[in-house]
Each structure stands twice: as structure tokens, then as C-alpha cells.
Design a protein around this motif. Sequence first.
Motif, PDB file in Angstrom:
ATOM      1  N   LEU A 209       0.750  -1.110   0.189  1.00 54.12           N
ATOM      2  CA  LEU A 209       0.158   0.085   0.052  1.00 54.12           C
ATOM      3  C   LEU A 209       0.888   1.140   0.062  1.00 54.12           C
ATOM      4  CD1 LEU A 209      -2.382  -0.886   2.711  1.00 54.12           C
ATOM      5  CD2 LEU A 209      -2.858  -1.262   0.375  1.00 54.12           C
ATOM      6  N   TYR A 210       0.301   2.305  -0.610  1.00 54.84           N
ATOM      7  CA  TYR A 210       0.801   3.717  -0.368  1.00 54.84           C
ATOM      8  C   TYR A 210       0.608   4.130   0.857  1.00 54.84           C
ATOM      9  CZ  TYR A 210       1.647   3.826  -5.569  1.00 54.84           C
ATOM     10  OH  TYR A 210       2.259   3.622  -6.824  1.00 54.84           O
ATOM     11  N   ARG A 211       1.191   5.105   1.061  1.00 57.35           N
ATOM     12  CA  ARG A 211       0.868   5.960   2.347  1.00 57.35           C
ATOM     13  C   ARG A 211      -0.705   6.110   2.692  1.00 57.35           C
ATOM     14  NH1 ARG A 211       5.259   9.712   5.238  1.00 57.35           N
ATOM     15  NH2 ARG A 211       7.053   8.431   5.097  1.00 57.35           N
ATOM     16  N   ASN A 212      -1.311   6.582   1.548  1.00 53.56           N
ATOM     17  CA  ASN A 212      -2.849   6.859   1.509  1.00 53.56           C
ATOM     18  C   ASN A 212      -3.614   5.667   1.158  1.00 53.56           C
ATOM     19  OD1 ASN A 212      -2.412   5.942  -1.196  1.00 53.56           O
ATOM     20  ND2 ASN A 212      -2.697   8.167  -2.236  1.00 53.56           N
ATOM     21  N   PHE A 213      -2.890   4.517   1.518  1.00 47.78           N
ATOM     22  CA  PHE A 213      -3.804   3.141   1.750  1.00 47.78           C
ATOM     23  C   PHE A 213      -4.290   2.600   0.242  1.00 47.78           C
ATOM     24  CE2 PHE A 213      -4.097   5.082   5.833  1.00 47.78           C
ATOM     25  CZ  PHE A 213      -3.214   4.347   6.584  1.00 47.78           C
ATOM     26  N   SER A 214      -3.950   3.236  -0.668  1.00 48.70           N
ATOM     27  CA  SER A 214      -4.238   2.622  -1.958  1.00 48.70           C
ATOM     28  C   SER A 214      -2.976   1.496  -2.145  1.00 48.70           C
ATOM     29  CB  SER A 214      -4.640   3.599  -3.156  1.00 48.70           C
ATOM     30  OG  SER A 214      -3.614   4.611  -3.275  1.00 48.70           O
ATOM     31  N   ALA A 215      -3.765   0.493  -3.050  1.00 50.84           N
ATOM     32  CA  ALA A 215      -2.913  -0.619  -3.327  1.00 50.84           C
ATOM     33  C   ALA A 215      -1.999  -0.399  -4.501  1.00 50.84           C
ATOM     34  CB  ALA A 215      -3.542  -1.998  -3.509  1.00 50.84           C
TER      35      ALA A 215
END
Length: 255
Positions: A209-215
Motif C-alpha cells: 500500500l501507498y501511505r494513502n492506503f491505495s494498493a
Amino acid sequence: MGFLCSLLLLWGCTLLFSDALYKDLWDEEEEQKLGFCDWKCMMFVQSWPGSFCVFLGKRFNCVIPLSINDWIIHGLWPSGVRECCNCWHLFRSDLQGLESQLSLHWPSLINQTSFLFWQNEWHKHGSCAGCIETLSSTSKYFGTALKLHTLYSLDSAFQRAGIVPSCDRSYPYKTLSRILLSAFRVTPDLQCAMDEKGREVLVQVKISLYRNFSAGCEDFQGASDPSGSPYRPCRENANIYYFPINRKTPRDPCP
Ligand SMILES: *[C@@H]1O[C@H](CO)[C@@H](O)[C@H](O)[C@H]1NC(C)=O
Ligand SMILES: *[C@@H]1O[C@H](CO)[C@@H](O)[C@H](O)[C@H]1NC(C)=O
């Protein structure tokens, strides 16, 4: 104004450059240690209780409580960093309101309390996550992991596609990865180990995941498992076993 910006940029570059130079000169022994907040991706890791005990060392007892029937959380791991702050402790009271959900979705399956498991995960990984606002406290960290478990639900992805745990039936790697790709829009890292009968067994799934929680974050710094783990990426040409949960003989669910 443009001139000022390029001047600032140049200054920034010089700073970066001299910092790198400084590191080369003085930090030779300490191999490229990332700073507390330098990580870019994090791994959301889920384990399958049906196969977890198969590869567990003999020094542990394995118990799958009746309440555990779904994929469970193993951890939320910022990539490339570890044990960022051992002065930041996890207390039971930090988890007020979360504990029953954590016991259900992030349980310990060995003879060690779940709280001890959470404490270890917090020290090893959670303390490195605190530099982003959404994860900046113990309750945010554990609460977020619970939300991710719902968002990236392997149970629903597999169930919807008719992938059911079985001792007899195995699934081509490509089928499983295609199903997860269509559910999550990225192909997660499917992790397997080989059992004593030579079967390729699905044990864990890692979603980056990115820091913004998108995969879909790509960063190989945190890709490797702790040494000693028998888990590795599933073989792409293999048929993969998704063992059912067997509470009587959890180390040998499919004799
Ligand atoms: C867990 O169980 C194993 C095997 O029975 C035992 O050797 C070990 O001491 C136990 N550990 C704890 C923390 O109870
Ligand atoms: C999350 O962050 C990544 C990388 O910064 C970016 O490419 C992506 O569009 C962001 N996703 C959302 C939903 O904001």
C-alpha cells in the motif's frame, strides 16, 4: 519569482548532495539504514489459519479458536524500517473498544497471548508507522489495520469467485492471482510454502500500500520476510492448495 524557485531548488539539491556525500564518508559500516519516516510503502499482511500451523516450529503450540474462520491479520509493516522506537509502548488501555475486534481478526494462534502478539507487532512495525497522521497513535494503527482487513477482504474475494478451502482440489496460481487482481486492482504477493507431501500451500497474502492506503505501491525494500520464515512467493506454474481449517490436527489439516 522563478529565479527564486530555481535558487531554492539548487540549494535543496546541494543539501541533498552533501548529505549523501557525508553518509558515504561516515556511515560505511551502517548499511543504508532508512530513517524513521523515509518509507514509501507498507505491506498489509494477512494469514490463512488453515495453513498457518503447518509450517510452525515445534517449539510452539498451535490452537485455532472456534471463533476464527476467516483470514486473519498478521501485520501492517512500513517497508524497509523496523523497531523505530522501543520507548513507545503499547498498553491494554490503548486498545479500548478495539480489543474484541482485534481478538477476532488479529488473533495469536500460538500459545502466546494475542496481546503479546500485538505488542510485538507494534514494537517491530507499528512504531515506524507513527510518522503519518492516519497512523500516529496506537489506536489509529490497530484501528486502521482492522479497516484494511475489511477493505482488502480475501474471504469475500475468494468466496465470490467460488474459491473454497479444500484438501482435494487445488487452484492454478493464475486463477488465484487473477481473482485478486480483479478484486483489488493489483496483484498481491501470494505466499506459499511446500508441505511434507510436496504440496504448494497458500499461507499468506501481502498487499503493498501507498501511505494513502491505495494498493499497488512498488518498493522492494521490505519485500523479504524475516529470516527463518519458510514462506516465499507461490510458484507461478503451480497448482495451489487452500487448506480447510482443521482444529483437531491444525499442523496436518489434510492428511
Ligand atoms: C508453548 O508450547 C510449547 C509446546 O508445548 C512449549 O514448549 C512452550 O514452552 C510453550 N510456550 C509458552 C510461552 O507457553
Ligand atoms: C495515493 O498515492 C499514490 C502515490 O502518491 C497516488 O499515485 C494515488 O493516486 C493516491 N491515491 C489516492 C486515492 O489518492
